[in-house]
Design an enzyme around this catalytic site. Structure first.
Site, PDB file in Angstrom:
ATOM      1  CB  SER A   1       4.859 -12.420   3.675  1.00 11.90           C
ATOM      2  OG  SER A   1       6.588 -12.047   3.189  1.00 11.90           O
TER       3      SER A   1
ATOM      4  CD  GLU B   1       4.545  -7.320   0.269  1.00 13.39           C
ATOM      5  OE1 GLU B   1       5.046  -6.993   0.727  1.00 13.39           O
ATOM      6  OE2 GLU B   1       3.715  -8.710   0.379  1.00 13.39           O
TER       7      GLU B   1
ATOM      8  CG  HIS C   1       7.204  -7.514   4.133  1.00 14.70           C
ATOM      9  ND1 HIS C   1       6.612  -7.672   2.690  1.00 14.70           N
ATOM     10  CD2 HIS C   1       8.039  -8.675   4.640  1.00 14.70           C
ATOM     11  CE1 HIS C   1       6.499  -8.745   2.595  1.00 14.70           C
ATOM     12  NE2 HIS C   1       6.700  -9.410   3.480  1.00 14.70           N
TER      13      HIS C   1
END
Length: 307
Positions: free
Chosen positions: A116, A212, A277
């Protein structure tokens, strides 16, 4: 794109430091994650400012200087074998220029795990230290402490990386084909945000790009992809591995956008690859040579992620 230096794998009793480089960390989740790590016969140590809150900005875990100091001290401690991030959120960009990269380089290679917001640090460890890192679950993440698949895949990667040289997602091919390159990437929005910053990777040339994101409107994803395209950053890329798009639009809406922006690159694109995630996320090594088979939904590493 060159393969990067692989850190040494972990062994029972290894000391791992848990740091908070970005968002604030809930104490109960941190304790649950530490229990998991102790159950693996690791010796987790918590950096001093992991549970801090920034005095003005509630989305940050402590001040920029303290978050940077925690990461640097953990990395430069010869007794620490790995640095695991507690959680993502936002904040790594604010502290990355406070790090002493000469000191980090002198400390030698060790394992780094996160994803992330930590995409910023994955890129920096690749470009400034030349190290393989692990795009994987974080110690205080809900997706880690409550999911056996995420735990076991990370554990295998850390202790027995030869057992996970082929990462099988069971996903499908947005664009069929096979390609070989060096893995890189992470969170799409952070990769776009890195463009033009000091020491940023000049392009994804020769790479297998892993992408992502979470909680983004479709038009924003379009904007990030378009920015990467317009900048020329995607030129010479060998293939794309798409992970989860948690809390974004339904994938039926996203798929045409991804095909529109990535389908013209002339490279294989695999989708639903099981990292990011989403629940039960797999650990993806970054900086290793690998072969992507989009139709089979496999990423096969030339060598184990860790030595």
């Amino acid at each position: 794109m060159k393969e990067l230096q692989r850190p040494r794998r972990l062994a029972p009793g290894a000391r791992v430091a848990v740091v908070a480089t970005s968002g604030p960390v809930p104490e109960e989740r941190l304790q649950a994650g530490l229990d998991v790590l102790r159950g693996w016969d690791l010796d987790p140590v918590v950096a001093p400012h992991v549970l801090d809150r920034h005095p003005e900005f509630g989305y940050l875990a402590g001040t920029d200087a303290d978050r940077a100091a925690d990461l640097q001290n953990a990395w430069c401690d010869p007794a620490v074998d790995a640095v695991l991030c507690a959680r993502g959120g936002y904040g790594a960009q604010r502290m990355i220029d406070l790090l002493d990269w000469d000191a980090l380089r002198a400390a030698g290679p060790k394992v780094f795990v996160g994803f992330s917001d930590l995409t910023v640090l994955h890129e920096a460890f690749a470009t400034r230290l030349g190290l393989v890192t692990l795009h994987g679950p974080m110690a205080a993440g809900v997706d880690f402490i409550k999911n056996a698949r995420a735990q076991e895949h990370l554990r295998a990667t850390l202790f027995a990386p030869e057992t996970v040289r082929t990462i099988t997602s069971g996903g499908t091919a947005l664009v069929p084909g096979r390609a070989r390159g060096v893995t890189l990437g992470g969170c799409l929005s952070l990769l776009a945000a890195e463009l033009g910053t000091p020491h940023a990777r000049p392009s994804a040339h020769g790479g297998l790009l892993c992408l992502e994101d979470v909680g983004e409107e479709t038009y924003r994803l379009d904007r990030y992809l378009t920015q990467l395209l317009r900048s020329g950053w995607l030129e010479g890329m060998r293939g794309v591995l798409l992970g989860s798009w948690e809390r974004c639009a339904d994938y039926a809406e996203l798929r045409p956008l991804l095909a529109d922006r990535l389908g013209g690159l002339g490279v294989p694109v695999a989708e639903n690859a099981g990292f990011g995630h989403g629940e039960g996320a797999l650990t993806i090594p970054l900086g290793v040579a690998a072969t992507l088979d989009a139709e089979a939904g496999t990423l096969t590493l030339d060598e184990p992620a860790l030595r």
